[in-house]
Design a protein around this motif. Sequence first.
Motif, PDB file in Angstrom:
ATOM      1  N   HIS A 129      13.279 -34.072 -24.557  1.00 33.96           N
ATOM      2  CA  HIS A 129      13.539 -33.072 -23.529  1.00 33.96           C
ATOM      3  C   HIS A 129      14.728 -33.443 -22.644  1.00 33.96           C
ATOM      4  N   PRO A 130      15.666 -32.494 -22.444  1.00 29.86           N
ATOM      5  CA  PRO A 130      15.694 -31.137 -22.996  1.00 29.86           C
ATOM      6  C   PRO A 130      16.718 -30.987 -24.118  1.00 29.86           C
ATOM      7  N   TYR A 131      16.964 -32.077 -24.863  1.00 28.36           N
ATOM      8  CA  TYR A 131      18.046 -32.074 -25.834  1.00 28.36           C
ATOM      9  C   TYR A 131      17.535 -31.929 -27.273  1.00 28.36           C
ATOM     10  N   VAL A 132      18.183 -31.030 -28.004  1.00 27.03           N
ATOM     11  CA  VAL A 132      17.931 -30.846 -29.431  1.00 27.03           C
ATOM     12  C   VAL A 132      19.042 -31.567 -30.185  1.00 27.03           C
ATOM     13  N   TYR A 133      18.690 -32.523 -31.032  1.00 21.53           N
ATOM     14  CA  TYR A 133      19.680 -33.277 -31.793  1.00 21.53           C
ATOM     15  C   TYR A 133      19.648 -32.805 -33.247  1.00 21.53           C
ATOM     16  N   LEU A 134      20.766 -32.257 -33.691  1.00 25.46           N
ATOM     17  CA  LEU A 134      20.839 -31.741 -35.058  1.00 25.46           C
ATOM     18  C   LEU A 134      21.058 -32.874 -36.056  1.00 25.46           C
ATOM     19  N   ASN A 135      20.692 -32.607 -37.299  1.00 29.40           N
ATOM     20  CA  ASN A 135      20.853 -33.565 -38.382  1.00 29.40           C
ATOM     21  C   ASN A 135      22.305 -33.514 -38.856  1.00 29.40           C
ATOM     22  N   LYS A 136      23.163 -34.282 -38.191  1.00 32.76           N
ATOM     23  CA  LYS A 136      24.598 -34.223 -38.480  1.00 32.76           C
ATOM     24  C   LYS A 136      24.930 -34.748 -39.871  1.00 32.76           C
ATOM     25  N   GLN A 137      24.143 -35.693 -40.367  1.00 33.44           N
ATOM     26  CA  GLN A 137      24.402 -36.206 -41.714  1.00 33.44           C
ATOM     27  C   GLN A 137      24.195 -35.111 -42.758  1.00 33.44           C
ATOM     28  N   ALA A 138      23.117 -34.354 -42.603  1.00 30.97           N
ATOM     29  CA  ALA A 138      22.862 -33.268 -43.549  1.00 30.97           C
ATOM     30  C   ALA A 138      23.925 -32.181 -43.420  1.00 30.97           C
ATOM     31  N   ILE A 139      24.349 -31.912 -42.206  1.00 20.23           N
ATOM     32  CA  ILE A 139      25.378 -30.892 -41.982  1.00 20.23           C
ATOM     33  C   ILE A 139      26.694 -31.328 -42.608  1.00 20.23           C
ATOM     34  N   SER A 165      26.094 -23.074 -33.108  1.00 19.56           N
ATOM     35  CA  SER A 165      25.991 -21.720 -32.550  1.00 19.56           C
ATOM     36  C   SER A 165      24.829 -20.955 -33.166  1.00 19.56           C
ATOM     37  N   ALA A 166      24.656 -21.119 -34.492  1.00 17.45           N
ATOM     38  CA  ALA A 166      23.562 -20.430 -35.169  1.00 17.45           C
ATOM     39  C   ALA A 166      22.204 -20.942 -34.690  1.00 17.45           C
ATOM     40  N   ILE A 211      12.311 -20.358 -24.015  1.00 17.26           N
ATOM     41  CA  ILE A 211      13.676 -20.878 -23.937  1.00 17.26           C
ATOM     42  C   ILE A 211      14.559 -19.848 -23.244  1.00 17.26           C
ATOM     43  N   ALA A 212      15.088 -20.231 -22.099  1.00 19.12           N
ATOM     44  CA  ALA A 212      15.898 -19.313 -21.296  1.00 19.12           C
ATOM     45  C   ALA A 212      17.386 -19.441 -21.597  1.00 19.12           C
ATOM     46  N   ALA A 213      17.818 -20.631 -22.026  1.00 21.49           N
ATOM     47  CA  ALA A 213      19.242 -20.852 -22.279  1.00 21.49           C
ATOM     48  C   ALA A 213      19.386 -21.971 -23.292  1.00 21.49           C
ATOM     49  N   ALA A 214      20.435 -21.899 -24.089  1.00 24.74           N
ATOM     50  CA  ALA A 214      20.742 -22.938 -25.071  1.00 24.74           C
ATOM     51  C   ALA A 214      22.256 -23.094 -25.143  1.00 24.74           C
ATOM     52  N   PHE A 215      22.720 -24.302 -24.933  1.00 28.36           N
ATOM     53  CA  PHE A 215      24.155 -24.573 -24.917  1.00 28.36           C
ATOM     54  C   PHE A 215      24.492 -25.552 -26.029  1.00 28.36           C
ATOM     55  N   THR A 216      25.568 -25.322 -26.712  1.00 25.06           N
ATOM     56  CA  THR A 216      25.950 -26.194 -27.815  1.00 25.06           C
ATOM     57  C   THR A 216      26.798 -27.358 -27.317  1.00 25.06           C
ATOM     58  N   TYR A 217      26.800 -28.425 -28.089  1.00 27.13           N
ATOM     59  CA  TYR A 217      27.619 -29.599 -27.777  1.00 27.13           C
ATOM     60  C   TYR A 217      29.086 -29.210 -27.701  1.00 27.13           C
ATOM     61  N   THR A 218      29.529 -28.402 -28.647  1.00 25.40           N
ATOM     62  CA  THR A 218      30.936 -27.999 -28.681  1.00 25.40           C
ATOM     63  C   THR A 218      31.325 -27.239 -27.423  1.00 25.40           C
ATOM     64  N   ASP A 219      30.460 -26.320 -26.994  1.00 28.77           N
ATOM     65  CA  ASP A 219      30.751 -25.552 -25.783  1.00 28.77           C
ATOM     66  C   ASP A 219      30.750 -26.447 -24.546  1.00 28.77           C
ATOM     67  N   GLY A 230      33.873 -27.202 -22.010  1.00 26.66           N
ATOM     68  CA  GLY A 230      33.748 -26.658 -20.675  1.00 26.66           C
ATOM     69  C   GLY A 230      33.632 -25.157 -20.656  1.00 26.66           C
ATOM     70  N   SER A 231      33.156 -24.561 -21.738  1.00 27.25           N
ATOM     71  CA  SER A 231      33.090 -23.110 -21.856  1.00 27.25           C
ATOM     72  C   SER A 231      31.645 -22.616 -21.837  1.00 27.25           C
ATOM     73  N   VAL A 232      30.830 -23.203 -20.971  1.00 26.43           N
ATOM     74  CA  VAL A 232      29.425 -22.822 -20.888  1.00 26.43           C
ATOM     75  C   VAL A 232      29.323 -21.527 -20.097  1.00 26.43           C
ATOM     76  N   PRO A 233      28.671 -20.508 -20.657  1.00 23.86           N
ATOM     77  CA  PRO A 233      28.557 -19.235 -19.934  1.00 23.86           C
ATOM     78  C   PRO A 233      27.585 -19.341 -18.772  1.00 23.86           C
ATOM     79  N   ASP A 234      27.757 -18.489 -17.770  1.00 28.49           N
ATOM     80  CA  ASP A 234      26.827 -18.434 -16.652  1.00 28.49           C
ATOM     81  C   ASP A 234      25.478 -17.900 -17.138  1.00 28.49           C
ATOM     82  N   THR A 235      24.398 -18.421 -16.527  1.00 29.14           N
ATOM     83  CA  THR A 235      23.063 -17.949 -16.903  1.00 29.14           C
ATOM     84  C   THR A 235      22.341 -17.432 -15.672  1.00 29.14           C
TER      85      THR A 235
END
Length: 458
Positions: free
Chosen positions: A407-417, A429-430, A441-449, A453-458
Amino acid sequence: MNFLRPILFTCLTAGWCAADSPKLILQITVDQLRGDLPTRFGEHLGEGGFRYLMNAGGVFKNAHHAHANTETIAGHTTLSTGAHPAAHGMVGNVWFDRTDGRLVYNVEDDRYPLLSADADVDDSTEIDPTQRTANSDGRSPANIAVSTFSDELAIHHVDGAKVFGVSVKDRGAIAMAGHAGKAFWFSKQAGEFVTSRFYYDAYPEWVTAFNATGPTQRYANTSWELMHDRGTYLFADHDDQPWETDFPGYGRTFPHAFGDGTGKYFTTLLTVSPAGDEMVLDFARELIVQEAIGQDDITDYLSVSFSSTDYVGHLFGPSSLEAEDNIRRLDRTLAHLLAFVDEKVGLEHTLIVLSADHGGPDAPGFVNQYGIESALVDPESWDKTPAFARLKERFGIGEELIQTYFHPYVYLNKQAIAAADLDLAAVESAVAAELLKLDGIAAAFTYTDLMAGSVPDT
């Protein structure tokens, strides 16, 4: 009122003016002190604690932490540095280190083991599971990426300022003492106050003497009982609420027995009660005397972080008889601390700041009673939903897409990707889009965003 909002008081006592340098800066942090709690239960508070701070100082009613992950280390380090986690680096109590392929505890550092041989990493507690991720008993502030206020004070005075942090929690003490100060915290494993080799090569004699008194044993064969007559409590008739944790041997109702002092969870139970704060107070008072805090013209810094409100809130919720009694007892503990500082230093020579590292929501069961829809989320189920099955099929990934969650971080399987030769930003993004469709879940922000610094307002 935003019930996640913490509280902030500052107290500039009579006789102190901005043109003078205080002899002592006393920074008090109450873990999970939600902004409404002192006033919600304020009718029965005394004169020397919260009431004194409210009357003699300033109250910032709109104080809040402007960062997403409101946890102990993130909040404490934000208070100690004035920076957000993106800058100071303490983004969570635990994070996943992709280089080592494991979860990392925020202040762990195997270069600096604890001075007490029997104060190893405490896996016994089910109250504070974050500590189980630590792979070493070593502790230091090395992961704090910027200087703290206490660091700057020490640097300004070269070798003159005395800087200390005290707490039940290692992270509560270390984050505030910074790199230049000394930190002490309570080890549930050893039943004493400890520190690491980052700070000392050997304990000061007074610490050894304090620990030799057996600071926990006065609670053996006693219980946490209500401070006042039950009829004076707002939650007098709500002592047994079904969403409260029924910790083995401790129960959901008063009195809460600590045991005979030999049980596996004895020291843990002390921290899940006002006793934890009382032990911190005792240690802080001894420190003030033995280290001669505030006894010269150079400003000293003492951080006292009280953790019991957080532990009680996690077990019973902030709307409980336990939380109410804890606030009353915390108020008394604060009054004793301030009276002691007045005696030894003088409140007229002391700048006091009291805040919280974060707030805390009510249990879903509590707000459900009032027609408010609320429930818990189950991150373990996310990767098994039909939507994620379709995502894995779409991207050609045959294994788990989510490598781990803390919590509150989702870590993707980068090796598989990477093995599937996929664009990481597109997969992120998907996944974020699918997470937003899930209940809770009210908001989800990607590592890339975030990095852009391009996180949208919530």
